[in-house]
Design a protein around this motif. Structure first.
Motif: not given
Length: 102
Positions: A35-47, A50-60
């Motif tokens: 749900g972050r279509p404007s993200a410019t970068a992302a990294r996986m931080t955990g899992l 039941y799922g994966g955790d990420y940090i996305a860069i959105v609007d800096g």
């Protein structure tokens, strides 16, 4: 975080591999399925199972993103299958041709 069938070593290996070798795939997954279509970068931080955790860069800014697997996972090999499915789904949603073998 929910209990996980995966050891810290497995989580570290998977997140390192995704961030080192599949950063573009991770970004597409966060854009389309996180749900972050404007993200410019992302990294996986955990899992976990039941799922994966990420940090996305959105609007800096860093934004936490949680994406559930399609089903609970218990085996390490299932993680790869699920990430490949997510990548393929993300490509379809975004209209991006998947790379060969992806």
């Amino acid at each position: 975080m929910p209990s996980t069938p995966f050891t810290p070593e497995v989580v570290h290996a998977v997140t390192k591999h995704m961030n080192d070798d599949h950063a573009e795939d991770t970004l597409l997954i966060c854009q389309a399925l996180g749900g972050r279509p404007s993200a410019t970068a992302a990294r996986m931080t955990g899992l976990d199972g039941y799922g994966g955790d990420y940090i996305a860069i959105v609007d800096g800014a860093e934004v936490e993103v949680r994406i559930s697997w399609s089903r609970p996972l218990t085996e390490r090999a299932e993680i790869r299958q699920e990430v490949v499915r997510m990548y393929q789904d993300a490509c379809e949603i975004l209209g991006v041709p998947p790379r060969a073998g992806g």
